[in-house]
Scaffold this motif. Structure first.
Motif, short mmCIF file in Angstrom:
data_model
loop_
_atom_site.label_atom_id
_atom_site.label_comp_id
_atom_site.label_asym_id
_atom_site.label_seq_id
_atom_site.Cartn_x
_atom_site.Cartn_y
_atom_site.Cartn_z
N ILE A 24 -7.07 9.87 -9.37
CA ILE A 24 -6.56 10.13 -8.04
C ILE A 24 -7.46 10.71 -7.42
O ILE A 24 -7.58 10.36 -6.01
CB ILE A 24 -5.22 11.00 -8.11
CG1 ILE A 24 -4.20 10.03 -8.77
CG2 ILE A 24 -4.73 11.41 -6.95
CD1 ILE A 24 -2.49 10.47 -8.94
N LEU A 25 -8.15 11.79 -7.86
CA LEU A 25 -9.27 12.70 -7.00
C LEU A 25 -10.29 11.91 -6.73
O LEU A 25 -10.84 11.65 -5.51
CB LEU A 25 -9.75 13.89 -8.00
CG LEU A 25 -10.79 14.93 -7.48
CD1 LEU A 25 -10.21 15.42 -6.16
CD2 LEU A 25 -11.01 15.85 -8.32
N LEU A 26 -10.80 10.99 -7.63
CA LEU A 26 -11.84 10.26 -7.19
C LEU A 26 -11.71 9.06 -6.13
O LEU A 26 -12.41 8.89 -5.33
CB LEU A 26 -12.27 9.26 -8.72
CG LEU A 26 -13.25 10.17 -9.56
CD1 LEU A 26 -13.59 9.34 -10.75
CD2 LEU A 26 -14.51 10.48 -8.72
N PHE A 27 -10.30 8.68 -6.34
CA PHE A 27 -9.95 7.87 -5.50
C PHE A 27 -9.96 8.24 -4.02
O PHE A 27 -10.47 7.64 -3.00
CB PHE A 27 -8.40 6.95 -5.74
CG PHE A 27 -8.00 6.33 -4.82
CD1 PHE A 27 -8.26 4.73 -4.61
CD2 PHE A 27 -6.99 6.70 -3.93
CE1 PHE A 27 -7.42 3.97 -3.78
CE2 PHE A 27 -6.28 6.02 -2.81
CZ PHE A 27 -6.76 4.61 -2.71
N ILE A 28 -9.28 9.48 -4.05
CA ILE A 28 -9.22 10.07 -2.57
C ILE A 28 -10.79 10.46 -2.07
O ILE A 28 -11.18 10.23 -1.00
CB ILE A 28 -8.44 11.42 -2.62
CG1 ILE A 28 -7.04 11.38 -3.07
CG2 ILE A 28 -8.58 12.48 -1.42
CD1 ILE A 28 -6.01 12.49 -3.13
N VAL A 29 -11.62 10.80 -2.97
CA VAL A 29 -12.84 11.21 -2.61
C VAL A 29 -13.69 9.91 -2.23
O VAL A 29 -14.26 9.97 -0.82
CB VAL A 29 -13.69 12.00 -3.46
CG1 VAL A 29 -15.33 12.07 -3.43
CG2 VAL A 29 -13.08 13.31 -4.03
N GLY A 69 0.82 -1.29 0.05
CA GLY A 69 0.18 0.12 -0.05
C GLY A 69 0.75 1.10 0.01
O GLY A 69 0.63 2.19 -0.64
N ILE A 70 1.82 1.15 0.68
CA ILE A 70 2.67 2.53 1.04
C ILE A 70 3.43 2.56 -0.17
O ILE A 70 3.59 3.94 -0.76
CB ILE A 70 3.64 2.48 2.17
CG1 ILE A 70 2.87 2.30 3.37
CG2 ILE A 70 4.80 3.39 2.26
CD1 ILE A 70 3.67 1.70 4.72
N LEU A 71 3.94 1.54 -1.03
CA LEU A 71 4.78 1.72 -2.10
C LEU A 71 3.81 2.43 -3.17
O LEU A 71 4.19 3.42 -4.21
CB LEU A 71 5.28 0.35 -2.77
CG LEU A 71 6.47 -0.18 -2.08
CD1 LEU A 71 6.85 -1.46 -2.57
CD2 LEU A 71 7.54 0.86 -2.27
N ALA A 72 2.37 1.92 -3.46
CA ALA A 72 1.23 2.49 -4.20
C ALA A 72 1.31 3.93 -3.95
O ALA A 72 1.47 4.80 -5.06
CB ALA A 72 0.23 1.58 -4.12
N PHE A 73 1.21 4.17 -2.78
CA PHE A 73 1.09 5.82 -2.35
C PHE A 73 2.13 6.45 -2.96
O PHE A 73 1.91 7.51 -3.62
CB PHE A 73 0.72 5.95 -0.90
CG PHE A 73 -0.69 5.75 -0.51
CD1 PHE A 73 -1.78 6.19 -1.09
CD2 PHE A 73 -0.84 4.63 0.39
CE1 PHE A 73 -2.99 5.96 -0.80
CE2 PHE A 73 -2.29 4.08 0.87
CZ PHE A 73 -3.34 5.01 0.08
N LEU A 74 3.40 5.85 -2.46
CA LEU A 74 4.56 6.74 -3.02
C LEU A 74 4.72 6.84 -4.53
O LEU A 74 5.08 7.93 -5.08
CB LEU A 74 5.88 5.96 -2.44
CG LEU A 74 6.31 5.95 -1.02
CD1 LEU A 74 7.38 5.22 -0.65
CD2 LEU A 74 6.49 7.48 -0.66
#
Ligand code: FES
Lengths: 356, 120
Positions: free
Chosen positions: A342-347, A305-310
């Motif tokens: 990315i925006l949709l994912f965050i929302v 997960g962290i790698l994906a975020f990075l």
């Protein structure tokens, strides 16, 4: 008398130059003009944070034995103490929101493109710093929620291979989140981050002044006389001030009607309370990590997960260098799609974090 | 110049109190189907009294991201509130993100006293 004062200053610091500059400075006024104001809103909230933060410093005591009590003292004994604290907490949250809106509007207006790559990069750094402010400030009341949020948050850093553990200990001031962590977070929150933030913010603002604000997309083909601009001073500044006033009112209403709670004092030897959640701007990461199983193909789920975020963050940082083609090309559309995702994912993750 | 600063920032080690055994309380303090958090030196532990009156003890630090777990009588499991991780009463991670089981401790009764010991 005013004239004499002005002359006095003028003879020493050619203020005429500044006034000339302000008079000439223009702001493009086209499609999407509304979004041009959110950077200013974030700046305004930063000023509110500095002032309310300094006020809190007068009573706050950064140690595990007294932090919680000192905030309770501020909230119950000090006149308007509850208000100052509530304003500081709310303005911090609104600032993160303003920075997010500012960033996504710059993204969708494609205002990060040449020659503004460095403005974008400094902006992304500012966003990270703002989140750092949020994270470090969250622990300072030393309550149950903030204690566990910090435990989980710093543990995530520890998952990073090789350097993670060392970074985690450095940040915590011990192997665990203990009373030793609090003074560190305090130092980071009130001295280190403000210093770095001010430097990066100044750079960000200088870039904007030197290059002027970006023109709306599609203006390259519009003849010069058809482009509408408004003078920076007084028109843009006045609009800015009006918006600041509105934001200030929203802030006041929130701070008064929904005073920030203090919660229970942190107990290092009690179970994490049910319903524990980080601040909303970390919620999307928190929620996403919940959906990743413990191990995926022998790799720690967390690490994955962290790698994906990075990787997502790196993509975001480098956008100006990836998006170099004109409107309408496949690459430009791909980038826009990526950003929208990315925006949709965050929302979506944030909403899920609230409801489930 | 960086070296002294970095060294300064690395916290000096705190001598570990090497406790391997601790008295948590007496049997009468714990009713069946409850769990309590106790302090094992600087580490939190969880002591659970089962339905049948037996005791079980584990490290209370969740193997996921180090939250402190709790006993849930309704689930008859050990539960971590942070990300909904679950462990059964042998400490095995059975649901949610925790990647490893909880470390189990031995519980001994000396008369009325409940003692927890770390396994070697
Ligand atoms: S810390 Fe226990 S489930 Fe995440």
């Amino acid at each position: 008398m005013w004239k004499r004062l002005r002359d006095w200053i003028d003879q020493r610091f050619e203020t005429g130059l500044l006034i000339d500059f302000l008079k000439k400075k223009k702001v493009p006024h086209g499609k999407g003009w509304f979004w041009y104001y959110f950077g200013g809103v974030a700046l305004f909230l930063f000023v509110v944070q500095v002032i309310s933060g300094i006020l809190l410093l007068f009573y706050y005591k950064a140690s595990a034995d007294s932090a919680y009590e000192s905030i309770r003292f501020i909230m119950s004994q000090v006149k308007f103490g509850w208000l100052v604290r509530s304003v500081h907490s709310w303005a911090g949250n609104l600032m993160v929101l303003a920075v997010f809106i500012h960033m996504f509007s710059v993204f969708f207006l494609r205002a990060y493109r040449k020659p503004r790559e460095m403005t974008w990069i400094s902006g992304v750094i500012l966003l990270l710093l703002v989140m750092g402010f949020g994270f470090s400030g969250y622990l300072l009341p030393w309550n149950e929620l903030s204690y566990f949020a910090t435990k989980v948050g710093t543990d995530i850093i520890g998952v990073i291979p090789i350097v993670g553990k060392a970074m985690m200990t450095l940040l915590r001031g011990s192997e665990e989140v203990t009373g030793a962590t609090l003074p560190r977070f305090y130092g980071i929150h009130v001295a280190m981050l403000p210093l770095i933030f001010t430097l990066v913010l100044t750079t960000h603002l200088i870039f904007i002044q030197v290059q002027g604000m970006s023109e709306p997309r599609g203006w390259e083909t519009v003849p010069e006389e058809k482009k509408v601009h408004i003078p920076f001073f007084p028109n843009f500044v006045l609009r800015d001030l009006l918006l600041w006033l509105i934001v200030f009112n929203i802030l006041a209403v929130l701070a008064v009607l929904f005073p920030w709670e203090l919660g229970q004092k942190a107990d290092l030897f009690s179970s994490a309370p049910a319903g524990i959640k980080p601040e909303w701007y970390f919620l999307f990461m928190f929620q996403a990590l919940k959906y990743i199983p413990g191990t995926v193909l022998f790799i720690d789920g967390e690490l994955l997960g962290i790698l994906a975020f990075l990787i997502g963050g790196l993509f975001w940082l480098l956008i100006p260098f990836l998006d170099t083609t004109d409107d309408g090309t496949a690459r430009a559309r791909g980038i826009k799609l990526g950003g929208t995702f990315i925006l949709l994912f965050i929302v979506v993750m944030t909403v899920l974090g609230f409801v489930v | 110049m960086a070296y002294p600063i970095v060294r300064y920032l690395i916290p000096p080690p705190i001598p570990e109190a090497n406790i391997s055994s601790i008295r948590v309380g007496s049997v009468g303090d714990f009713s069946p189907e409850t769990g309590i958090i106790f302090q094992f030196g600087r580490i939190p532990g969880i002591l659970i009294r089962l339905e049948n009156g037996q005791f079980k003890a584990f490290s209370a630090t969740c193997t996921h991201l180090s939250c402190i777990v709790q006993y849930r009588g309704d689930l008859n499991q050990i539960w971590c509130a942070c990300h909904n991780g679950r462990f059964d009463l042998t400490g095995r991670n059975v649901a949610g993100p925790p990647p490893r089981p909880l470390e189990e401790y031995d519980v001994k009764l000396e008369g009325e006293e409940v003692w927890v010991t770390k396994r070697a």
